[in-house]
Write an enzyme that holds these catalytic residues in place. Structure first.
Site, PDB file in Angstrom:
ATOM      1  N   ARG A 159      72.237  32.273 -48.278  1.00  0.00           N
ATOM      2  CA  ARG A 159      71.948  33.198 -49.381  1.00  0.00           C
ATOM      3  C   ARG A 159      72.755  34.479 -49.126  1.00  0.00           C
ATOM      4  NH1 ARG A 159      71.339  36.765 -46.279  1.00  0.00           N
ATOM      5  NH2 ARG A 159      69.441  37.664 -45.394  1.00  0.00           N
ATOM      6  N   HIS A 200      68.344  29.856 -47.678  1.00  0.00           N
ATOM      7  CA  HIS A 200      69.529  29.181 -47.139  1.00  0.00           C
ATOM      8  C   HIS A 200      69.297  27.669 -47.253  1.00  0.00           C
ATOM      9  CE1 HIS A 200      70.610  32.929 -45.102  1.00  0.00           C
ATOM     10  NE2 HIS A 200      69.513  32.897 -44.377  1.00  0.00           N
ATOM     11  N   CYS A 242      67.256  33.988 -38.884  1.00  0.00           N
ATOM     12  CA  CYS A 242      66.591  33.031 -39.781  1.00  0.00           C
ATOM     13  C   CYS A 242      67.284  31.675 -39.759  1.00  0.00           C
ATOM     14  CB  CYS A 242      66.557  33.590 -41.194  1.00  0.00           C
ATOM     15  SG  CYS A 242      68.125  34.319 -41.737  1.00  0.00           S
ATOM     16  N   ASN A 243      68.621  31.666 -39.845  1.00  0.00           N
ATOM     17  CA  ASN A 243      69.355  30.389 -39.837  1.00  0.00           C
ATOM     18  C   ASN A 243      69.189  29.677 -38.503  1.00  0.00           C
ATOM     19  OD1 ASN A 243      70.850  29.825 -42.324  1.00  0.00           O
ATOM     20  ND2 ASN A 243      71.728  31.854 -41.994  1.00  0.00           N
ATOM     21  N   HIS A 279      76.699  30.743 -35.856  1.00  0.00           N
ATOM     22  CA  HIS A 279      75.388  30.103 -35.702  1.00  0.00           C
ATOM     23  C   HIS A 279      75.341  29.103 -34.547  1.00  0.00           C
ATOM     24  CE1 HIS A 279      75.965  31.460 -39.873  1.00  0.00           C
ATOM     25  NE2 HIS A 279      74.743  31.925 -39.696  1.00  0.00           N
ATOM     26  N   GLY A 319      69.926  39.883 -35.816  1.00  0.00           N
ATOM     27  CA  GLY A 319      71.161  40.605 -36.129  1.00  0.00           C
ATOM     28  C   GLY A 319      71.771  41.284 -34.913  1.00  0.00           C
ATOM     29  N   THR A 322      72.175  37.661 -50.071  1.00  0.00           N
ATOM     30  CA  THR A 322      71.356  38.799 -49.640  1.00  0.00           C
ATOM     31  C   THR A 322      69.906  38.524 -50.015  1.00  0.00           C
ATOM     32  OG1 THR A 322      71.239  41.210 -49.635  1.00  0.00           O
ATOM     33  CG2 THR A 322      71.666  40.169 -51.769  1.00  0.00           C
ATOM     34  N   THR A 366      62.626  44.030 -44.817  1.00  0.00           N
ATOM     35  CA  THR A 366      62.275  42.629 -45.085  1.00  0.00           C
ATOM     36  C   THR A 366      61.458  42.036 -43.937  1.00  0.00           C
ATOM     37  OG1 THR A 366      64.286  42.366 -46.374  1.00  0.00           O
ATOM     38  CG2 THR A 366      63.273  40.348 -45.569  1.00  0.00           C
ATOM     39  N   ILE A 367      61.948  42.150 -42.720  1.00  0.00           N
ATOM     40  CA  ILE A 367      61.288  41.519 -41.577  1.00  0.00           C
ATOM     41  C   ILE A 367      60.130  42.371 -41.057  1.00  0.00           C
ATOM     42  CG2 ILE A 367      61.628  40.631 -39.209  1.00  0.00           C
ATOM     43  CD1 ILE A 367      63.060  38.998 -41.472  1.00  0.00           C
ATOM     44  N   GLN A 375      64.571  32.822 -45.623  1.00  0.00           N
ATOM     45  CA  GLN A 375      65.117  33.773 -44.644  1.00  0.00           C
ATOM     46  C   GLN A 375      64.235  35.001 -44.444  1.00  0.00           C
ATOM     47  OE1 GLN A 375      66.369  33.389 -47.739  1.00  0.00           O
ATOM     48  NE2 GLN A 375      66.318  35.445 -48.629  1.00  0.00           N
TER      49      GLN A 375
HETATM   50  P1  NAD Z   1      66.218  45.596 -43.921  1.00  0.00           P
HETATM   51  O1  NAD Z   1      67.414  46.382 -44.281  1.00  0.00           O
HETATM   52  O2  NAD Z   1      65.466  44.876 -44.975  1.00  0.00           O
HETATM   53  O3  NAD Z   1      65.165  46.515 -43.149  1.00  0.00           O
HETATM   54  C1  NAD Z   1      65.530  47.425 -42.173  1.00  0.00           C
HETATM   55  C2  NAD Z   1      64.667  48.660 -42.340  1.00  0.00           C
HETATM   56  O4  NAD Z   1      64.956  49.572 -41.276  1.00  0.00           O
HETATM   57  C3  NAD Z   1      64.919  49.395 -43.643  1.00  0.00           C
HETATM   58  O5  NAD Z   1      63.687  49.751 -44.210  1.00  0.00           O
HETATM   59  C4  NAD Z   1      65.708  50.636 -43.212  1.00  0.00           C
HETATM   60  O6  NAD Z   1      65.485  51.747 -44.055  1.00  0.00           O
HETATM   61  C5  NAD Z   1      65.115  50.878 -41.840  1.00  0.00           C
HETATM   62  N1  NAD Z   1      65.951  51.674 -40.943  1.00  0.00           N
HETATM   63  C6  NAD Z   1      67.267  51.962 -41.026  1.00  0.00           C
HETATM   64  N2  NAD Z   1      67.639  52.739 -39.992  1.00  0.00           N
HETATM   65  C7  NAD Z   1      66.527  52.959 -39.237  1.00  0.00           C
HETATM   66  C8  NAD Z   1      66.268  53.676 -38.051  1.00  0.00           C
HETATM   67  N3  NAD Z   1      67.229  54.326 -37.413  1.00  0.00           N
HETATM   68  N4  NAD Z   1      65.022  53.686 -37.558  1.00  0.00           N
HETATM   69  C9  NAD Z   1      64.018  53.017 -38.180  1.00  0.00           C
HETATM   70  N5  NAD Z   1      64.196  52.310 -39.331  1.00  0.00           N
HETATM   71  C10 NAD Z   1      65.453  52.272 -39.837  1.00  0.00           C
HETATM   72  O7  NAD Z   1      66.676  44.607 -42.766  1.00  0.00           O
HETATM   73  P2  NAD Z   1      66.034  43.216 -42.394  1.00  0.00           P
HETATM   74  O8  NAD Z   1      66.577  42.177 -43.327  1.00  0.00           O
HETATM   75  O9  NAD Z   1      64.573  43.359 -42.245  1.00  0.00           O
HETATM   76  O10 NAD Z   1      66.736  42.938 -41.006  1.00  0.00           O
HETATM   77  C11 NAD Z   1      66.264  43.508 -39.803  1.00  0.00           C
HETATM   78  C12 NAD Z   1      66.742  42.650 -38.654  1.00  0.00           C
HETATM   79  O11 NAD Z   1      66.205  41.331 -38.836  1.00  0.00           O
HETATM   80  C13 NAD Z   1      68.253  42.473 -38.540  1.00  0.00           C
HETATM   81  O12 NAD Z   1      68.586  42.300 -37.196  1.00  0.00           O
HETATM   82  C14 NAD Z   1      68.491  41.166 -39.293  1.00  0.00           C
HETATM   83  O13 NAD Z   1      69.689  40.519 -38.913  1.00  0.00           O
HETATM   84  C15 NAD Z   1      67.276  40.384 -38.864  1.00  0.00           C
HETATM   85  N6  NAD Z   1      66.882  39.296 -39.764  1.00  0.00           N
HETATM   86  C16 NAD Z   1      66.948  39.445 -41.111  1.00  0.00           C
HETATM   87  C17 NAD Z   1      66.587  38.390 -41.920  1.00  0.00           C
HETATM   88  C18 NAD Z   1      66.699  38.481 -43.421  1.00  0.00           C
HETATM   89  O14 NAD Z   1      66.979  37.480 -44.050  1.00  0.00           O
HETATM   90  N7  NAD Z   1      66.493  39.605 -44.034  1.00  0.00           N
HETATM   91  C19 NAD Z   1      66.110  37.218 -41.379  1.00  0.00           C
HETATM   92  C20 NAD Z   1      65.986  37.112 -39.991  1.00  0.00           C
HETATM   93  C21 NAD Z   1      66.388  38.152 -39.190  1.00  0.00           C
END
Ligand code: NAD
Length: 338
Positions: free
Chosen positions: A167, A218, A139-140, A192, A109, A169, A11-12, A299
């Site tokens: 949210r 959110h 994000c929050n 938070h 995270g 997920t 996602t990010i 988010q």
């Molecule tokens: P995600 O699960 O969507 O993406 C993570 C990616 O990393 C996936 O493609 C996964 O396959 C890959 N991955 C898993 N293990 C790996 C490894 N060992 N090496 C390389 N890649 C690997 O997660 P996300 O939502 O993008 O979250 C990533 C970080 O951003 C977390 O710390 C999360 O808390 C934070 N974050 C998420 C959001 C959100 O709403 N999704 C918002 C802000 C911050």
């Protein structure tokens, strides 16, 4: 040109990669994908794809999808890594980045101790100047830090109480819940409030959080006791000076997160993202000496501009105002919506 490697392309990670591509002072050296799936397929149209290790690289070779090497190779050809792996993995990667003598940005995270400092563009850009390891808050926390920074800068903030409806997920996830339930975080304050303090110093803040069965955004209900006597109009005027805060209105048909996301789709940005924090104008009011407002946080995308600014702060490429303006210009932030 700063060479930015993206480790974790979910996602990010995929959004940060796209945003880096739009900047004049940085380029994407490659992205790391664990599996040769459809996301890797599309990534390979724009970026060099690397596998985390030899085992994953073999899976790519067996699928006939080309990889340019492993994470180790990407580290050798990058100036900084944006680590956007699932929470907990970034912290484990820290030693590798240290031994490879490469700067890294972690996401919200991870524990705050993973970086030398935590980052939010409005709240504390300068604290990350020249640093090697920085964590962009979640994000929050980004949503709270944006609007509370605007209030703090203009009026001073004595204390804050915020209720977060989270949210459950992201839209591309079919595994997590809750489904048909509301799940309160049983700890008060939720994590938070201390996280906001990592970027806003000694701000007096309490939060409660409840997960809801939605994937869109959110919603935060914020109550802030300000140091100066103000009215709703003063707050609206203050928010309008911050391009990463967008004021929306029920009168213009924006009644829920469904319409905010629809507005983002109409706007036609990549992936229909809304980098700005959306504050409902009608919700801004003064009651018993406190300012109340309701805001919505996309988010999937609000932390993307922050990742770009954090790179500039860590390499001391620009001052705060110049970096924020460059990021906003390239991402279309601050353009009038309608
Ligand atoms: P995600 O699960 O969507 O993406 C993570 C990616 O990393 C996936 O493609 C996964 O396959 C890959 N991955 C898993 N293990 C790996 C490894 N060992 N090496 C390389 N890649 C690997 O997660 P996300 O939502 O993008 O979250 C990533 C970080 O951003 C977390 O710390 C999360 O808390 C934070 N974050 C998420 C959001 C959100 O709403 N999704 C918002 C802000 C911050």
């Amino acid at each position: 040109m700063i060479k930015v490697g993206i480790n974790g392309y979910g996602t990010i990670g995929r959004r940060v990669a796209q945003a880096v591509m739009l900047q004049k002072d940085m380029t994407v050296s490659g992205i790391v994908k664990t599996k040769p799936d459809y996301v890797a397929h599309f990534a390979s149209r724009n970026f060099r794809v690397f596998a985390p290790d030899d085992k994953s690289a073999k899976a790519f070779q067996e699928s006939e999808m080309k990889v340019s090497g492993t994470l180790q190779n990407l580290l050798e050809d990058s100036d900084i890594i944006v680590d956007a792996t699932p929470e907990g993995i970034g912290e484990k990667n820290l030693d590798l980045y240290r031994s490879s003598k490469i700067k890294a940005i972690f996401q919200g995270g991870e524990k705050s101790s993973t970086g030398e400092t935590s980052f939010n563009s409005y709240a504390n850009f300068d604290q990350s100047r020249g640093k090697d390891y920085v964590r962009v808050v979640s994000c929050n926390t980004t949503g709270l830090a944006r609007t509370l920074s605007a209030l703090r800068d203009n009026f001073g903030v004595d204390n804050v109480y915020a209720t977060l409806i989270r949210r459950a997920t992201d839209p591309n996830d079919s595994k997590k819940g809750p489904i048909n339930a509301l799940e309160p975080s049983l700890k008060i304050p939720s994590h938070h409030a201390p996280d906001v303090k990592t970027v806003m110093g000694d701000l007096d803040i309490d939060t409660v959080a409840i997960k809801a069965p939605t994937t869109l955004m959110h919603v935060h209900v914020v109550q802030a006791h300000l140091s100066k006597q103000v009215d709703a109009g003063d707050v609206m005027e203050a928010f309008s000076g911050y391009p990463r805060i967008l004021q929306v209105s029920g009168k213009e048909g924006v009644a829920s997160t469904a319409q905010i996301m629809d507005l983002a789709r109409e706007r036609g940005r990549n992936r229909s993202d809304l980098y700005e924090i959306a504050v409902w104008k009608e919700s801004i009011n003064l009651k018993a000496g406190k300012i109340n407002y309701i805001q919505a946080v996309h988010q999937e995308s609000d932390v993307v501009p922050e990742n770009i600014d954090a790179i500039r702060a860590m390499f001391e490429l620009m001052d705060k105002e110049s970096s924020l303006s460059a990021t906003d210009l390239t991402l279309g932030i601050g353009n009038k919506v309608y």
